[in-house]
Design a protein around this motif. Structure first.
Motif, PDB file in Angstrom:
ATOM      1  N   LYS A   1       0.535  -0.914  -0.300  1.00  0.00           N
ATOM      2  CA  LYS A   1      -0.286  -0.278   0.097  1.00  0.00           C
ATOM      3  C   LYS A   1       0.673   1.305  -0.001  1.00  0.00           C
ATOM      4  N   ILE A   2       0.605   2.379  -0.944  1.00  0.00           N
ATOM      5  CA  ILE A   2       1.597   3.600  -0.727  1.00  0.00           C
ATOM      6  C   ILE A   2       0.876   4.983  -0.654  1.00  0.00           C
ATOM      7  N   TYR A   3       1.017   5.868   0.029  1.00  0.00           N
ATOM      8  CA  TYR A   3       0.078   6.837   0.347  1.00  0.00           C
ATOM      9  C   TYR A   3       0.729   7.870   0.033  1.00  0.00           C
ATOM     10  N   SER A   4       0.305   8.939   0.075  1.00  0.00           N
ATOM     11  CA  SER A   4       0.800  10.561  -0.120  1.00  0.00           C
ATOM     12  C   SER A   4       0.971  10.751   1.534  1.00  0.00           C
ATOM     13  N   TYR A   5       1.591  11.895   1.163  1.00  0.00           N
ATOM     14  CA  TYR A   5       1.775  12.264   2.573  1.00  0.00           C
ATOM     15  C   TYR A   5      -0.066  12.909   3.476  1.00  0.00           C
ATOM     16  N   PRO A   6      -0.834  13.815   2.522  1.00  0.00           N
ATOM     17  CA  PRO A   6      -2.045  13.742   3.004  1.00  0.00           C
ATOM     18  C   PRO A   6      -2.570  12.983   3.246  1.00  0.00           C
ATOM     19  N   GLU A   7      -3.126  11.387   2.273  1.00  0.00           N
ATOM     20  CA  GLU A   7      -3.788  10.501   2.252  1.00  0.00           C
ATOM     21  C   GLU A   7      -3.388   9.762   3.780  1.00  0.00           C
ATOM     22  N   PHE A   8      -2.225   9.964   3.741  1.00  0.00           N
ATOM     23  CA  PHE A   8      -1.446   9.000   5.530  1.00  0.00           C
ATOM     24  C   PHE A   8      -1.889   9.925   6.502  1.00  0.00           C
ATOM     25  N   LEU A   9      -2.091  11.424   6.524  1.00  0.00           N
ATOM     26  CA  LEU A   9      -3.237  12.629   8.317  1.00  0.00           C
ATOM     27  C   LEU A   9      -3.915  11.799   7.833  1.00  0.00           C
ATOM     28  N   PHE A  10      -5.137  12.127   6.448  1.00  0.00           N
ATOM     29  CA  PHE A  10      -6.091  11.711   6.632  1.00  0.00           C
ATOM     30  C   PHE A  10      -7.043  10.273   7.201  1.00  0.00           C
ATOM     31  N   GLU A  11      -5.573   9.002   7.100  1.00  0.00           N
ATOM     32  CA  GLU A  11      -6.363   8.231   7.150  1.00  0.00           C
ATOM     33  C   GLU A  11      -5.756   7.851   9.118  1.00  0.00           C
ATOM     34  N   GLN A  12      -5.136   9.041   9.471  1.00  0.00           N
ATOM     35  CA  GLN A  12      -4.899   8.989  10.961  1.00  0.00           C
ATOM     36  C   GLN A  12      -5.999   9.824  11.643  1.00  0.00           C
ATOM     37  N   SER A  13      -6.769  10.457  10.668  1.00  0.00           N
ATOM     38  CA  SER A  13      -7.693  11.512  11.493  1.00  0.00           C
ATOM     39  C   SER A  13      -9.161  11.420  10.930  1.00  0.00           C
TER      40      SER A  13
ATOM     41  N   ASP B   1      -9.493  14.630  20.602  1.00  0.00           N
ATOM     42  CA  ASP B   1     -10.955  14.592  19.485  1.00  0.00           C
ATOM     43  C   ASP B   1     -10.559  16.196  18.033  1.00  0.00           C
ATOM     44  N   PHE B   2      -9.935  16.433  18.279  1.00  0.00           N
ATOM     45  CA  PHE B   2      -9.524  17.487  16.430  1.00  0.00           C
ATOM     46  C   PHE B   2      -8.173  17.408  16.292  1.00  0.00           C
ATOM     47  N   ILE B   3      -7.942  17.592  14.870  1.00  0.00           N
ATOM     48  CA  ILE B   3      -7.428  17.637  14.382  1.00  0.00           C
ATOM     49  C   ILE B   3      -6.848  18.490  13.679  1.00  0.00           C
ATOM     50  N   LEU B   4      -6.065  19.652  13.477  1.00  0.00           N
ATOM     51  CA  LEU B   4      -5.579  20.746  12.992  1.00  0.00           C
ATOM     52  C   LEU B   4      -4.726  20.935  11.832  1.00  0.00           C
ATOM     53  N   LEU B   5      -5.074  21.209  10.974  1.00  0.00           N
ATOM     54  CA  LEU B   5      -4.157  20.759   9.621  1.00  0.00           C
ATOM     55  C   LEU B   5      -4.590  22.272   8.765  1.00  0.00           C
TER      56      LEU B   5
ATOM     57  N   PRO C   1      -4.585  18.418  -5.566  1.00  0.00           N
ATOM     58  CA  PRO C   1      -3.772  18.945  -4.586  1.00  0.00           C
ATOM     59  C   PRO C   1      -4.309  18.573  -2.801  1.00  0.00           C
ATOM     60  N   LYS C   2      -2.818  18.858  -2.827  1.00  0.00           N
ATOM     61  CA  LYS C   2      -3.078  18.313  -0.442  1.00  0.00           C
ATOM     62  C   LYS C   2      -4.096  18.190  -0.397  1.00  0.00           C
ATOM     63  N   PHE C   3      -5.466  19.623  -0.400  1.00  0.00           N
ATOM     64  CA  PHE C   3      -6.318  19.498   0.787  1.00  0.00           C
ATOM     65  C   PHE C   3      -7.737  19.227   0.171  1.00  0.00           C
ATOM     66  N   HIS C   4      -7.141  18.665  -1.190  1.00  0.00           N
ATOM     67  CA  HIS C   4      -8.760  17.858  -1.237  1.00  0.00           C
ATOM     68  C   HIS C   4      -8.767  16.484  -1.001  1.00  0.00           C
ATOM     69  N   LEU C   5      -7.882  15.974   0.249  1.00  0.00           N
ATOM     70  CA  LEU C   5      -7.661  14.483   0.595  1.00  0.00           C
ATOM     71  C   LEU C   5      -8.182  15.309   1.733  1.00  0.00           C
TER      72      LEU C   5
END
Length: 451
Positions: A88-100, A154-158, A172-176
């Motif tokens: 499995k290959i994640y981009s940086y923003p994809e993995f941040l979404f998985e974490q949040s 509870d919150f994550i600020l990105l 774009p990163k912020f679409h993810l």
């Protein structure tokens, strides 16, 4: 999880690697070049690769996932091996979404100001003892690592960057991130190597607004006509809150914010930063900080690293460095410094360093951007043009683009450095704007020239 970072040395990537290491994940990585401060921080935690380069033998089925940095190429040998093995290959923003996925995601976007606004919010929450997860693009005083991930918060600020996610993911990163709460600070055409037209660039922000979860919140700068149009036209079922620059005054070089509780002196200055502050206040209120607590905290905020950062105040002379490089940022920053110190002569230096700023057609966007300066200097490196495979730029093109024939234009770093060294600094403000370093300028040397 057992994770491997391809291009672990990047400013964002190394911070994510450290955050996941602190969370208990097994982290390895590779890169073909790692610079400070990434190198020391990775070394301290035992995550620095033993040698630079790409090593396909590091990639095996023992890995749970790959996190791919933008610095890597699509033909990277480690990436090809991971693809071959089906890892499995994640981009940086994809993995941040998985974490949040199970958190309330607060995403700060916009062509300018997003790092400052994200840093303001984080500072206010930290001041008020509110623990959250976060990812911020600049170093902030009081924080060691600019990515923090937990299971319990509870919150994550990105910080929501509109640049591409990875070499194999052109979104774009912020679409993810799929925000529950989002802020947009403004739209000013940038990244023309990726978004060749203004319309194409604006479309990315429309997609971002549509990606806010149904019932979520959009906070937007209502002084930006493009954002007003985007907010009014979206069919997404969200709440919308506009904000604008608050009333303020400047007294003896100190910015004073006019609040319902009275005048409040603050460390920040410039209309653009006061506008950022208004947006940050809305977000903090949505995250549970009331207005009084926000103002108390924001009065102690000194700014994010490289964002109108004061590096010298001595002998009636001030020196600031700023990450400003896009036309809108250059205009706002130059105007802010002149307004703050009207009795001093402002010397504004801009390095044309990014792909966009070195493109002849885009140069026209800089018209009048340095007009607030008493002396304006533009520096660019012909070698940078060659590296980026762009056509040469002449001094005449610079004069025409900026609409100012009184500019000093430098293309040699030593000549530029000598000009600064021999300058009379009495009663002046030197403003250095760049996402680079003017061909190797040591900012500490400037302090020696003046003091």
């Amino acid at each position: 999880m057992n994770l491997h970072f391809i291009a672990i040395g990047g400013s964002a990537m190394h911070n994510l690697a450290l955050a996941l290491h602190h969370k208990g994940y097994k982290v390895t990585g590779s890169d073909d070049a790692i610079f400070e401060p990434s190198k020391s921080k990775l070394e301290k935690e035992g995550l620095l690769p033993a040698e630079t380069g790409w090593f396909p033998e590091k990639i095996s089925n023992e890995l749970d996932a790959i996190i791919l940095g933008m610095h890597a190429k699509s033909y990277n040998p480690e990436l090809l091996k991971a693809t071959e093995l089906g890892i499995k290959i994640y981009s940086y923003p994809e993995f941040l979404f998985e974490q949040s996925k199970n958190k309330t995601r607060v995403v700060i976007g916009g062509s300018h100001g997003k790092t400052t606004i994200t840093s303001m919010i984080l500072h206010v929450l930290h001041y008020n003892g509110k623990e959250i997860d976060f990812m911020v693009g600049a170093q902030l005083e009081g924080f060691t690592n600019m990515v923090h991930l937990t299971e319990e918060n509870d919150f994550i600020l990105l910080e929501g960057d509109e640049y591409l996610s990875s070499p194999i993911d052109r979104r774009p990163k912020f679409h993810l991130y799929k925000p529950n709460i989002a802020l947009l600070s403004g739209v000013a055409w940038d990244h023309i190597n990726v978004f060749p037209t203004y319309e194409n660039y604006v479309e990315q922000f429309e997609i971002f607004v549509d990606s806010i979860v149904s019932g979520g919140i959009l906070v937007y700068n209502e002084e930006d006509p493009e954002l007003v149009r985007i907010a009014e036209n979206t069919t997404n079922q969200i709440r919308k809150h506009g904000y604008k620059t608050p009333e303020y005054s400047i007294e003896d070089g100190i910015t004073v914010l006019n609040t319902a509780e009275g005048d409040l002196p603050i460390e920040l200055f410039g209309a653009h930063n006061l506008n950022n502050l208004a947006g940050a206040k809305w977000i903090c209120q949505h995250m549970g900080v009331d207005e009084d607590d926000f103002y108390e905290a924001i009065s102690t905020f000194k700014g994010a690293s490289k964002r109108l950062e004061k590096i010298l105040d001595a002998n009636n002379t001030l020196v600031f460095k700023d990450f400003a490089h896009s036309p809108s940022k250059v205009t706002a920053t130059t105007t802010a410094v002149k307004d703050q110190y009207p009795d001093k002569k402002l010397v504004a230096c801009l390095e044309l360093h990014t792909y966009s700023s070195l493109t002849p057609e885009f140069l026209k966007q800089y018209k009048s951007s340095l007009n607030s300066a008493d002396e304006a200097i533009v520096f660019f490196s012909p070698e940078a043009l060659q590296i980026k495979k762009l056509p040469p730029i002449t001094e005449a093109q610079i004069f025409e683009a900026f609409g100012n024939t009184d500019l000093n234009v430098f293309t040699n770093s030593e000549d530029f450095k000598l000009h600064l060294k021999n300058m009379d600094y009495a009663n002046k403000v030197l403003l250095l704007m760049s996402s680079g370093n003017y061909g190797g300028l040591d900012f500490n040397e400037i302090k020696n020239w003046i003091s």
